[in-house]
Design a protein around this motif. Structure first.
Motif, PDB file in Angstrom:
ATOM      1  N   TYR A 305      40.469  47.508  34.314  1.00 57.59           N
ATOM      2  CA  TYR A 305      39.837  47.416  35.636  1.00 57.59           C
ATOM      3  C   TYR A 305      40.632  48.113  36.741  1.00 57.59           C
ATOM      4  CZ  TYR A 305      37.019  43.846  33.334  1.00 57.59           C
ATOM      5  OH  TYR A 305      36.172  43.183  32.477  1.00 57.59           O
ATOM      6  N   GLN A 307      40.247  50.804  38.186  1.00 62.98           N
ATOM      7  CA  GLN A 307      39.414  51.509  39.175  1.00 62.98           C
ATOM      8  C   GLN A 307      38.581  50.548  40.025  1.00 62.98           C
ATOM      9  OE1 GLN A 307      37.367  54.355  36.595  1.00 62.98           O
ATOM     10  NE2 GLN A 307      38.730  55.981  37.318  1.00 62.98           N
ATOM     11  N   ASN A 308      38.664  49.264  39.748  1.00 61.20           N
ATOM     12  CA  ASN A 308      37.977  48.242  40.550  1.00 61.20           C
ATOM     13  C   ASN A 308      39.034  47.519  41.386  1.00 61.20           C
ATOM     14  OD1 ASN A 308      36.737  45.809  41.469  1.00 61.20           O
ATOM     15  ND2 ASN A 308      35.203  45.972  39.855  1.00 61.20           N
TER      16      ASN A 308
END
Length: 414
Positions: A305, A307-308
């Protein structure tokens, strides 16, 4: 009553002063990497030369750890040795600001590695001797946590700010000053630890070669060495490659990346204080298992995750405390698993192996795999290392005084 009060005051003084001693070790050691973008072009140094310098420093750090820490167990004089090493690594930091070539830089960092290596075993062995049983884990955890708070969180901001404001040479001069001040304070107020004084009064209590060799056959020491090596792979690989991955593989701004890294360092600091304190109450073994289990999921969640931003932020807040098991395996459990006269030896053996194997081979392997498979590869290496560490905790024998009432000279062998 006054004696008890005075003992507590000295114990508190010891924890505070040793916290800053350990913090300065990591501040001085890591400062080179932080100011290198300014220093490197000025001296025409390459990234390869930076890597060589850091590697050689780690090598001599590890070698001197076992040599001088073991020597201190045999001859005593822990206070004198610690004061000398604090002065020497502070002078080496100052000399770094005077270098004009790659060879000169290597020489100064060799001196630093030799002087800093024995500091942690000496510090933790002194603190363990002077700590009350109910606070032993807490005290040793607080001191270990200085590596995360001062070395990992404060050092980048402080050293870069000084280098930008006054130049990289002046930055090294300035950060050398606190070490010299601490050396003076230690020389004036530090006492020889209790077991050294007892051994001087009772010559028959002097350690033997056979006793020394027995330390390396102790089950907990060997298991802590494996776990500690995995932990060094975990922390050094994660901190080395995560900043680059976030900068190159996401669209986060510098402020966002800085916040993420700062939160991770801060929560690791909280974990390193909290886990040992909890182990004083609930035992070393359950806390060691719980926190090492949590640590497995930190690199996994980052890899899945990264990129979140929201999920990544929450993951760092919740999971970074998992590294709180580090003081338990690097200092507390090894120290409680051997006769008290060999505390420094047991700690230094764990650090030596972790530095040379975990600290060198882990990041090197991660770098090769990152070039071949991408920047998430190092994260999976750290996850595997964390899993191996967790599995090995099931072989550890409990050492917490609250759980195991043992004689003064603890001996947990194979």
């Amino acid at each position: 009553m006054n004696g008890v009060s005075g003992s507590k005051r000295y114990e508190n003084f010891l924890v505070i002063i040793m916290f800053f001693v350990v913090g300065l070790v990591f501040l001085d050691r890591l400062s080179l990497g932080f100011v290198f973008p300014i220093m490197g072009p000025d001296l025409n140094l390459s990234n390869t030369q930076l890597g060589i310098t850091v590697g050689i420093t780690s090598l001599f750090f590890g070698i001197s750890t076992i040599i001088f820490a073991s020597l201190s167990d045999f001859i005593g004089k822990k206070k004198v040795m610690l004061v000398i090493f604090v002065f020497v690594f502070s002078i080496a930091t100052l000399l770094t600001g005077l270098v004009g070539s790659f060879i000169a830089l290597i020489l100064t960092r060799i001196i630093m590695g030799l002087a800093e290596g024995p500091v942690m075993p000496l510090v933790q062995s002194i603190v363990m001797e002077e700590s009350s049983e109910k606070r032993r884990g807490f005290n040793m955890g607080v001191i270990q946590s200085a590596s995360s708070l001062i070395g990992g969180t404060m050092a980048p901001v402080l050293t870069v700010s000084l280098a930008v404001a006054f130049g990289w040479r002046s930055a090294f001069y300035i950060i050398a000053i606190p070490g010299i001040i601490l050396g003076i304070i230690l020389w004036k107020y530090l006492k020889e630890p209790k077991n050294v004084v007892e051994n001087q009064e009772q010559p028959t209590a002097k350690p033997t070669k056979a006793d020394y060799i027995k330390v390396f056959k102790t089950r907990n020491v060997w298991l802590c060495t494996i776990i500690g090596t995995c932990n060094m792979v975990f922390i050094l690989t994660l901190t080395a490659f995560l900043p680059t991955m976030l900068a190159n593989s996401t669209d986060y701004k510098d402020a966002q990346i800085g916040m993420l890294l700062g939160i991770m360092g801060l929560l690791m600091f909280v974990g390193q204080m909290g886990a040992p304190a909890l182990s004083d109450r609930f035992g070393r073994l359950p806390i060691l298992k719980i926190f090492s289990f949590i640590a497995i999921f930190l690199p996994i969640m980052i890899a899945l995750y990264y990129q979140n931003f929201a999920v990544l932020l929450v993951s760092l807040i919740i999971l970074s405390i998992g590294n709180g098991y580090q003081p338990l395996v690097m200092n507390i459990v090894p120290a409680e698993s051997v006769p008290r006269v060999f505390i420094a030896t047991s700690i230094s053996f764990v650090i030596l192996t972790g530095e040379i194997i975990g600290g060198a081979m882990g990041p090197m392997m991660a770098g090769v795999l990152a070039d071949k498979y991408g920047l998430t590869a190092p994260l999976w290496i750290t996850a595997v290392a964390a899993f191996i560490a967790f599995v090995c905790t099931f072989g550890i024998k409990e050492t917490a005084p609250i759980k195991v009432k043992q004689p003064k000279n603890i001996d947990i062998t194979m």
